[in-house]
Design an enzyme around this catalytic site. Structure first.
Site, short mmCIF file in Angstrom:
data_model
loop_
_atom_site.label_atom_id
_atom_site.label_comp_id
_atom_site.label_asym_id
_atom_site.label_seq_id
_atom_site.Cartn_x
_atom_site.Cartn_y
_atom_site.Cartn_z
N ASP A 20 -7.56 0.76 10.20
CA ASP A 20 -8.03 1.74 9.23
C ASP A 20 -8.88 2.77 9.96
OD1 ASP A 20 -9.82 2.95 7.10
OD2 ASP A 20 -8.63 1.59 5.84
N HIS B 298 8.96 2.79 1.38
CA HIS B 298 7.92 3.32 0.50
C HIS B 298 7.99 2.71 -0.89
CE1 HIS B 298 5.02 6.25 -1.00
NE2 HIS B 298 5.69 6.12 -2.12
N ASN C 130 -5.47 -2.42 -3.46
CA ASN C 130 -5.92 -1.53 -4.52
C ASN C 130 -4.68 -0.93 -5.20
OD1 ASN C 130 -8.64 -1.88 -3.74
ND2 ASN C 130 -8.40 -0.32 -2.18
N THR D 96 -6.23 5.32 -2.51
CA THR D 96 -6.24 6.72 -2.08
C THR D 96 -4.92 7.17 -1.48
OG1 THR D 96 -7.24 6.10 0.02
CG2 THR D 96 -8.74 6.78 -1.74
N HIS E 231 0.99 4.40 -1.29
CA HIS E 231 2.02 3.62 -0.58
C HIS E 231 1.38 2.24 -0.49
CE1 HIS E 231 5.06 3.38 2.95
NE2 HIS E 231 4.56 2.15 2.81
N HIS F 153 -0.33 -0.98 0.31
CA HIS F 153 -0.88 -1.45 1.58
C HIS F 153 -1.88 -2.56 1.32
CE1 HIS F 153 -3.36 1.97 0.25
NE2 HIS F 153 -4.37 1.44 0.91
N HIS G 12 -5.20 -4.49 2.76
CA HIS G 12 -6.36 -4.42 3.66
C HIS G 12 -6.67 -5.83 4.12
CE1 HIS G 12 -7.84 -0.33 2.35
NE2 HIS G 12 -7.06 -0.64 1.31
#
Length: 117
Positions: A32, A48, A87, A95, A98, A100, A102
């Protein structure tokens, strides 16, 4: 499947540089750019999908989440512990639209429970 205006699709395509942690035929994991912990790695599918509710095939979703343990091992947090966050949409602070994952770790985290701080 790619979305032309997607930041993560551009990273997957190599159009935007990233610090790669892991890559296989279906996912890419990279650091990140604004880490919140000593270890803060993102894992994205190469195809995607906007978010977790985007009718992602089971095998794609499984592969994405199976990569988490590999990344945790590579980053040295598998034994000490790590947090996994996804998220979904704007209210959850997604934000980049696509999907993802963390992977955060490398230091003790507060559980939010005052009895454990």
């Amino acid at each position: 499947m790619r979305k032309d205006d997607c930041l993560f699709c551009k990273i997957v395509a190599g159009e935007i540089p990233s610090t790669k942690v892991y890559e296989d035929e279906r996912v890419l994991a990279f650091e990140d750019v604004s880490p919140m912990m000593p270890v803060h790695t993102l894992i994205v599918p190469k195809n995607h999908y906007d978010n977790i509710g985007d009718d992602i095939p089971d095998d794609e979703m499984g592969h994405l989440f199976n990569a988490v343990s590999t990344v945790a091992e590579l980053k040295g947090v598998a034994e000490s512990g790590y947090r996994v966050i996804v998220n979904t949409n704007d209210d959850a602070c997604q934000t980049v639209h696509h999907i993802h994952v963390h992977v955060l770790g490398g230091a003790p985290m507060n559980s939010g429970d005052p009895s454990k701080s």
